[in-house]
Design a protein around this motif. Structure first.
Motif, PDB file in Angstrom:
ATOM      1  N   TRP A   8       6.386  11.368  10.067  1.00 60.99           N
ATOM      2  CA  TRP A   8       5.932  10.783   8.816  1.00 60.99           C
ATOM      3  C   TRP A   8       7.145  10.464   7.956  1.00 60.99           C
ATOM      4  CZ3 TRP A   8       1.040   9.396   7.819  1.00 60.99           C
ATOM      5  CH2 TRP A   8       0.029   9.935   8.635  1.00 60.99           C
ATOM      6  N   GLU A   9       7.103   9.327   7.290  1.00 56.60           N
ATOM      7  CA  GLU A   9       8.186   8.910   6.400  1.00 56.60           C
ATOM      8  C   GLU A   9       7.661   8.894   4.968  1.00 56.60           C
ATOM      9  OE1 GLU A   9      10.843   4.932   5.470  1.00 56.60           O
ATOM     10  OE2 GLU A   9       9.778   5.091   7.376  1.00 56.60           O
ATOM     11  N   GLU A  10       8.378   9.548   4.063  1.00 57.82           N
ATOM     12  CA  GLU A  10       7.997   9.546   2.662  1.00 57.82           C
ATOM     13  C   GLU A  10       8.424   8.227   2.030  1.00 57.82           C
ATOM     14  OE1 GLU A  10       8.849  12.246  -1.261  1.00 57.82           O
ATOM     15  OE2 GLU A  10       8.690  13.261   0.678  1.00 57.82           O
ATOM     16  N   VAL A  11       7.505   7.599   1.303  1.00 60.69           N
ATOM     17  CA  VAL A  11       7.768   6.300   0.675  1.00 60.69           C
ATOM     18  C   VAL A  11       7.287   6.340  -0.776  1.00 60.69           C
ATOM     19  CG1 VAL A  11       7.624   5.007   2.841  1.00 60.69           C
ATOM     20  CG2 VAL A  11       5.565   5.361   1.474  1.00 60.69           C
ATOM     21  N   ASP A  12       7.693   5.329  -1.543  1.00 59.03           N
ATOM     22  CA  ASP A  12       7.186   5.263  -2.914  1.00 59.03           C
ATOM     23  C   ASP A  12       5.781   4.659  -2.887  1.00 59.03           C
ATOM     24  OD1 ASP A  12       7.284   2.403  -2.963  1.00 59.03           O
ATOM     25  OD2 ASP A  12       9.368   2.471  -3.618  1.00 59.03           O
ATOM     26  N   GLU A  13       5.106   4.729  -4.022  1.00 52.90           N
ATOM     27  CA  GLU A  13       3.717   4.296  -4.089  1.00 52.90           C
ATOM     28  C   GLU A  13       3.542   2.818  -3.737  1.00 52.90           C
ATOM     29  OE1 GLU A  13      -0.119   4.501  -7.113  1.00 52.90           O
ATOM     30  OE2 GLU A  13       1.845   5.137  -7.834  1.00 52.90           O
ATOM     31  N   GLY A  14       4.468   1.976  -4.175  1.00 55.81           N
ATOM     32  CA  GLY A  14       4.372   0.550  -3.883  1.00 55.81           C
ATOM     33  C   GLY A  14       4.438   0.258  -2.397  1.00 55.81           C
ATOM     34  N   GLU A  15       5.399   0.881  -1.699  1.00 52.68           N
ATOM     35  CA  GLU A  15       5.520   0.676  -0.252  1.00 52.68           C
ATOM     36  C   GLU A  15       4.319   1.249   0.484  1.00 52.68           C
ATOM     37  OE1 GLU A  15       8.613   1.414   3.461  1.00 52.68           O
ATOM     38  OE2 GLU A  15       9.177   2.092   1.456  1.00 52.68           O
ATOM     39  N   TYR A  16       3.824   2.378   0.000  1.00 52.08           N
ATOM     40  CA  TYR A  16       2.643   3.001   0.594  1.00 52.08           C
ATOM     41  C   TYR A  16       1.474   2.021   0.574  1.00 52.08           C
ATOM     42  CZ  TYR A  16      -1.458   5.977   1.039  1.00 52.08           C
ATOM     43  OH  TYR A  16      -2.658   6.528   1.433  1.00 52.08           O
ATOM     44  N   HIS A  17       1.192   1.454  -0.582  1.00 55.01           N
ATOM     45  CA  HIS A  17       0.047   0.547  -0.699  1.00 55.01           C
ATOM     46  C   HIS A  17       0.267  -0.740   0.090  1.00 55.01           C
ATOM     47  CE1 HIS A  17      -2.331   3.014  -3.286  1.00 55.01           C
ATOM     48  NE2 HIS A  17      -1.290   3.214  -4.092  1.00 55.01           N
ATOM     49  N   ALA A  18       1.498  -1.217   0.188  1.00 55.80           N
ATOM     50  CA  ALA A  18       1.788  -2.399   0.997  1.00 55.80           C
ATOM     51  C   ALA A  18       1.545  -2.102   2.475  1.00 55.80           C
ATOM     52  CB  ALA A  18       3.231  -2.854   0.778  1.00 55.80           C
ATOM     53  N   SER A  19       1.960  -0.913   2.924  1.00 45.64           N
ATOM     54  CA  SER A  19       1.786  -0.534   4.328  1.00 45.64           C
ATOM     55  C   SER A  19       0.332  -0.262   4.669  1.00 45.64           C
ATOM     56  CB  SER A  19       2.622   0.711   4.639  1.00 45.64           C
ATOM     57  OG  SER A  19       3.995   0.443   4.465  1.00 45.64           O
ATOM     58  N   VAL A  20      -0.403   0.302   3.708  1.00 46.85           N
ATOM     59  CA  VAL A  20      -1.814   0.616   3.951  1.00 46.85           C
ATOM     60  C   VAL A  20      -2.593  -0.646   4.271  1.00 46.85           C
ATOM     61  CG1 VAL A  20      -3.930   1.400   2.803  1.00 46.85           C
ATOM     62  CG2 VAL A  20      -1.854   2.748   2.624  1.00 46.85           C
ATOM     63  N   SER A  21      -2.214  -1.756   3.648  1.00 45.33           N
ATOM     64  CA  SER A  21      -2.949  -2.996   3.884  1.00 45.33           C
ATOM     65  C   SER A  21      -2.521  -3.685   5.182  1.00 45.33           C
ATOM     66  CB  SER A  21      -2.767  -3.947   2.697  1.00 45.33           C
ATOM     67  OG  SER A  21      -1.406  -4.294   2.556  1.00 45.33           O
ATOM     68  N   SER A  22      -1.501  -3.161   5.852  1.00 47.96           N
ATOM     69  CA  SER A  22      -1.034  -3.739   7.103  1.00 47.96           C
ATOM     70  C   SER A  22      -1.610  -2.964   8.280  1.00 47.96           C
ATOM     71  CB  SER A  22       0.497  -3.670   7.187  1.00 47.96           C
ATOM     72  OG  SER A  22       1.076  -4.362   6.116  1.00 47.96           O
ATOM     73  N   GLU A  23      -2.027  -3.679   9.300  1.00 51.60           N
ATOM     74  CA  GLU A  23      -2.526  -3.020  10.502  1.00 51.60           C
ATOM     75  C   GLU A  23      -1.380  -2.355  11.235  1.00 51.60           C
ATOM     76  OE1 GLU A  23      -5.192  -5.051  13.095  1.00 51.60           O
ATOM     77  OE2 GLU A  23      -6.012  -6.240  11.447  1.00 51.60           O
ATOM     78  N   GLY A  24      -1.684  -1.312  11.982  1.00 54.98           N
ATOM     79  CA  GLY A  24      -0.673  -0.641  12.776  1.00 54.98           C
ATOM     80  C   GLY A  24       0.041   0.478  12.047  1.00 54.98           C
ATOM     81  N   TRP A  25      -0.437   0.838  10.865  1.00 55.70           N
ATOM     82  CA  TRP A  25       0.173   1.917  10.095  1.00 55.70           C
ATOM     83  C   TRP A  25      -0.872   2.992   9.820  1.00 55.70           C
ATOM     84  CZ3 TRP A  25       5.261   2.253   8.820  1.00 55.70           C
ATOM     85  CH2 TRP A  25       6.036   1.100   8.969  1.00 55.70           C
ATOM     86  N   GLU A  26      -0.449   4.223   9.904  1.00 58.98           N
ATOM     87  CA  GLU A  26      -1.273   5.351   9.474  1.00 58.98           C
ATOM     88  C   GLU A  26      -0.694   5.831   8.155  1.00 58.98           C
ATOM     89  OE1 GLU A  26      -3.157   9.442  11.303  1.00 58.98           O
ATOM     90  OE2 GLU A  26      -1.379   8.612  12.237  1.00 58.98           O
ATOM     91  N   HIS A  27      -1.536   6.312   7.289  1.00 58.28           N
ATOM     92  CA  HIS A  27      -1.068   6.714   5.969  1.00 58.28           C
ATOM     93  C   HIS A  27      -1.745   7.994   5.520  1.00 58.28           C
ATOM     94  CE1 HIS A  27      -4.715   4.378   5.447  1.00 58.28           C
ATOM     95  NE2 HIS A  27      -4.929   5.079   4.351  1.00 58.28           N
ATOM     96  N   ARG A  28      -1.089   8.706   4.616  1.00 60.56           N
ATOM     97  CA  ARG A  28      -1.694   9.883   4.024  1.00 60.56           C
ATOM     98  C   ARG A  28      -1.021  10.152   2.680  1.00 60.56           C
ATOM     99  NH1 ARG A  28       0.573  14.737   7.964  1.00 60.56           N
ATOM    100  NH2 ARG A  28       2.745  14.646   7.306  1.00 60.56           N
ATOM    101  N   ILE A  29      -1.779  10.841   1.834  1.00 59.13           N
ATOM    102  CA  ILE A  29      -1.254  11.296   0.555  1.00 59.13           C
ATOM    103  C   ILE A  29      -1.375  12.811   0.552  1.00 59.13           C
ATOM    104  CG2 ILE A  29      -1.474  11.245  -1.955  1.00 59.13           C
ATOM    105  CD1 ILE A  29      -2.893   8.539  -1.655  1.00 59.13           C
TER     106      ILE A  29
END
Length: 126
Positions: free
Chosen positions: A95-116
């Motif tokens: 898991w890579e820690e990112v800022d909120e903006g990058e998190y939301h950009a990645s969440v909308s992209s396929e092929g990414w898993e996300h968590r808070i």
């Protein structure tokens, strides 16, 4: 408001399952009531108390899910955003820690898993 989950006594008539009064029931079914008013079968039980115990677990799960949803909307200081690429590479396991903006950009992209991850205010003394 109508409860989302309910238990009904049932009998199997050979072609279908009918809901009946408890004294006539062969088994008890746990249902989830959908927004459109229809019911979805979840599980059958040999007694009402078992069905009601599992129904309580479903309701508690929903309540916890709502609490997490509310936390996610709040600006809590202990919030940590993480993402990882689901591409089969060795890096996908990290898991890579990112800022909120990058998190939301990645969440909308396929092929990414996300968590808070949420921290309690003031940390945790344990």
């Amino acid at each position: 408001m109508t409860e989302k989950y309910y238990v009904a006594g049932c009998v199997d008539n050979g072609l279908d399952v009918d809901q009946v009064e408890d004294q006539d029931a062969e088994f008890w079914t746990l249902y989830a009531r959908e927004a459109n008013g229809e019911s979805e079968w979840l599980a059958d039980f040999s007694d009402r108390s078992s069905a009601e115990a599992v129904m309580a677990v479903y309701a508690e799960r929903d309540a916890l899910s709502e609490q997490v949803r509310v936390l996610a909307l709040q600006d809590s200081p202990g919030k940590v955003y993480q993402i990882r690429k689901l591409d089969g590479s060795e890096e996908w396991q990290q898991w890579e820690e990112v800022d909120e903006g990058e998190y939301h950009a990645s969440v909308s992209s396929e092929g990414w898993e996300h968590r808070i991850l949420f921290g309690l205010p003031g940390g945790c003394d344990g």
